[in-house]
Design a protein around this motif. Structure first.
Motif, short mmCIF file in Angstrom:
data_model
loop_
_atom_site.label_atom_id
_atom_site.label_comp_id
_atom_site.label_asym_id
_atom_site.label_seq_id
_atom_site.Cartn_x
_atom_site.Cartn_y
_atom_site.Cartn_z
N ALA A 243 -2.51 38.34 71.25
CA ALA A 243 -2.02 39.68 71.58
C ALA A 243 -2.75 40.74 70.76
CB ALA A 243 -0.52 39.75 71.35
N GLU A 244 -2.99 40.45 69.49
CA GLU A 244 -3.70 41.40 68.64
C GLU A 244 -5.14 41.56 69.11
OE1 GLU A 244 -3.84 44.14 65.43
OE2 GLU A 244 -2.22 43.20 66.58
N GLY A 245 -5.75 40.47 69.55
CA GLY A 245 -7.11 40.55 70.07
C GLY A 245 -7.22 41.41 71.31
N ARG A 246 -6.24 41.29 72.19
CA ARG A 246 -6.25 42.12 73.41
C ARG A 246 -6.05 43.59 73.06
NH1 ARG A 246 -3.62 37.43 75.15
NH2 ARG A 246 -1.53 38.26 74.72
N ARG A 247 -5.21 43.87 72.10
CA ARG A 247 -5.01 45.25 71.67
C ARG A 247 -6.30 45.83 71.07
NH1 ARG A 247 -2.67 48.48 67.45
NH2 ARG A 247 -2.71 46.76 65.95
N PHE A 248 -7.00 45.01 70.30
CA PHE A 248 -8.26 45.46 69.71
C PHE A 248 -9.30 45.73 70.79
CE2 PHE A 248 -12.46 44.59 67.82
CZ PHE A 248 -12.44 45.52 66.79
N LEU A 249 -9.39 44.85 71.79
CA LEU A 249 -10.35 45.05 72.88
C LEU A 249 -10.08 46.36 73.61
CD1 LEU A 249 -12.58 44.18 74.82
CD2 LEU A 249 -10.87 42.80 76.04
N ARG A 250 -8.83 46.62 73.92
CA ARG A 250 -8.50 47.88 74.62
C ARG A 250 -8.89 49.08 73.78
NH1 ARG A 250 -3.83 44.83 76.10
NH2 ARG A 250 -2.64 45.75 74.38
N SER A 251 -8.67 49.00 72.48
CA SER A 251 -9.00 50.13 71.62
C SER A 251 -10.51 50.31 71.51
CB SER A 251 -8.37 49.94 70.24
OG SER A 251 -8.98 48.88 69.54
N GLU A 252 -11.28 49.22 71.51
CA GLU A 252 -12.73 49.33 71.48
C GLU A 252 -13.26 49.99 72.74
OE1 GLU A 252 -15.43 46.39 68.88
OE2 GLU A 252 -14.53 45.47 70.65
N LEU A 253 -12.75 49.57 73.88
CA LEU A 253 -13.18 50.17 75.15
C LEU A 253 -12.87 51.67 75.17
CD1 LEU A 253 -11.99 47.36 77.58
CD2 LEU A 253 -14.37 47.96 77.07
N GLU A 254 -11.72 52.03 74.65
CA GLU A 254 -11.34 53.45 74.61
C GLU A 254 -12.23 54.21 73.62
OE1 GLU A 254 -9.19 56.96 75.46
OE2 GLU A 254 -9.57 55.08 76.51
N THR A 255 -12.62 53.55 72.54
CA THR A 255 -13.46 54.20 71.52
C THR A 255 -14.81 54.58 72.09
OG1 THR A 255 -12.37 53.14 69.64
CG2 THR A 255 -14.65 53.85 69.32
N VAL A 256 -15.46 53.67 72.80
CA VAL A 256 -16.79 54.00 73.34
C VAL A 256 -16.67 55.02 74.46
CG1 VAL A 256 -17.83 51.81 72.63
CG2 VAL A 256 -16.77 51.98 74.89
N ARG A 257 -15.56 54.99 75.20
CA ARG A 257 -15.36 55.99 76.26
C ARG A 257 -15.22 57.38 75.65
NH1 ARG A 257 -11.82 59.06 78.65
NH2 ARG A 257 -10.16 58.46 77.19
N ARG A 258 -14.39 57.49 74.61
CA ARG A 258 -14.18 58.80 73.98
C ARG A 258 -15.43 59.30 73.28
NH1 ARG A 258 -8.15 58.74 71.17
NH2 ARG A 258 -6.95 58.65 73.12
N ALA A 259 -16.29 58.38 72.85
CA ALA A 259 -17.53 58.78 72.19
C ALA A 259 -18.60 59.20 73.18
CB ALA A 259 -18.05 57.63 71.33
N GLY A 260 -18.28 59.19 74.46
CA GLY A 260 -19.24 59.56 75.48
C GLY A 260 -20.30 58.50 75.71
N GLN A 261 -19.96 57.24 75.45
CA GLN A 261 -20.89 56.12 75.62
C GLN A 261 -20.28 55.05 76.52
OE1 GLN A 261 -22.22 54.71 71.75
NE2 GLN A 261 -22.37 56.78 70.94
N PRO A 262 -19.86 55.41 77.73
CA PRO A 262 -19.17 54.44 78.59
C PRO A 262 -20.03 53.23 78.94
CG PRO A 262 -19.80 56.39 79.83
CD PRO A 262 -20.02 56.72 78.40
N TRP A 263 -21.38 53.39 78.89
CA TRP A 263 -22.24 52.26 79.20
C TRP A 263 -22.09 51.13 78.17
CZ3 TRP A 263 -23.81 57.04 77.51
CH2 TRP A 263 -24.37 57.12 76.23
N ARG A 264 -21.54 51.43 77.01
CA ARG A 264 -21.37 50.40 75.99
C ARG A 264 -20.14 49.53 76.23
NH1 ARG A 264 -22.47 52.12 69.91
NH2 ARG A 264 -22.55 49.84 69.81
#
Length: 304
Positions: A243-264
């Motif tokens: 469960a913690e791993g899934r939460r971390f993955l979602r937060s990573e995806l959101e981080t690159v999106r907010r940084a303007g790097q959706p390709w990452r």
């Protein structure tokens, strides 16, 4: 106040000492002892540490073990408070050691206190995010009763920057003598089961982060999988990391999106797949040939 020892495992630490030694010299808390356990450094680290006031204890590189070497250090001092610091964890501000020591002693049942790890000044986006995810800006004391809420994060700790109460460490048998890593989680889990508390002190900060490559991530998680595959009592008492791993993955995806790097986002998903593969291979390492385990591990010498 309780007698305090600073314990620093090192190997070829020269590039870190340029920042670490001035930061330690500026600390408002002066440890009563400073032990540097040097694993055959060849870059002048030993001489620099001696000149800075450390007592340098030689450790054969072939004998280094994350738990065993820290255990050795605890047996070389009679200090009541043991502050462990890695060579690449740079205190952020002059009160880092004092705040960590004070957090440990703030309540009689706190067995270990670990500090907040901030990204290094040159940290990449994902490396910085990992530190923000695991080390939030608010403090918390964790006890066994919190396992229902926190799961495996209850026994999360990091001896990259942590203070241990000798009494508690001795009661749970000290650091494990032979582990591939995650000795901090092992000790924290044992302390919680023995009735001690784990303190996260967000006001005590160091700069410490890593920017792992794709294969480094897989190898790191292989070692983590080895540890948890062997120490199955942790999952039984505190839960699994899914469960913690899934939460971390979602937060990573959101981080690159907010940084303007959706390709990452594709990179994030690939990293996740490699980490999961490494972790699962680590869990079944007893079925793998030693030569393969040496190639998969970040610590091939462990498999000697």
């Amino acid at each position: 106040m309780s007698r305090t020892a600073l314990i620093l495992p090192v190997r070829n630490a020269g590039r870190h000492l340029d920042r670490l030694l001035p930061a330690l010299a500026a600390q408002s808390l002066r440890p009563d002892e400073w032990l540097a356990l040097d694993s055959e450094s060849s870059d002048g680290s030993r001489a620099r540490l001696l000149a800075a006031g450390a007592s340098v204890v030689p450790v054969r590189a072939a004998d280094f073990n994350h738990g065993g070497t820290r255990r050795l250090a605890s047996e070389l001092t009679d200090a009541k408070v043991l502050i462990y610091l890695t060579q690449d964890a740079i205190p952020a501000g002059p009160d880092a050691l004092r705040r960590l020591r004070d957090a440990l002693l703030a309540e009689d049942d706190i067995g270990v206190a670990y500090g907040r790890q901030l990204p290094q000044p040159d940290a990449g986006l994902l490396g910085a995010h990992a530190r923000r995810f695991n080390y939030p800006p608010f403090s918390r004391t964790k006890r066994l009763a919190d396992a229902a809420e926190l799961g495996i994060k209850t026994c999360f700790s990091s001896d990259s920057f942590a203070a241990y109460r000798r009494e508690a460490l001795r009661e749970v048998g000290g650091f494990p003598s032979d582990v591939i890593g995650s000795e901090d989680a092992h000790v924290a889990g044992r302390m919680l089961l023995a009735g001690w508390a784990v303190r996260y002190e967000a006001a005590a900060c160091v700069h410490h982060s890593h920017d792992y490559g794709l294969l480094e991530e897989m190898r790191r998680y292989f070692d983590i999988g080895v540890f948890y595959g062997r120490e199955r009592w942790i999952a039984e008492r505190f839960g699994r990391a899914g469960a913690e791993g899934r939460r971390f993955l979602r937060s990573e995806l959101e981080t690159v999106r907010r940084a303007g790097q959706p390709w990452r986002q594709s990179e994030v998903l690939l990293r996740c797949a490699l980490k999961l593969a490494g972790y699962r291979l680590g869990h079944v390492e007893r079925w793998l040939p030693r030569a393969l385990k040496r190639r998969l591990s970040m610590f091939p010498a462990y498999w000697k």
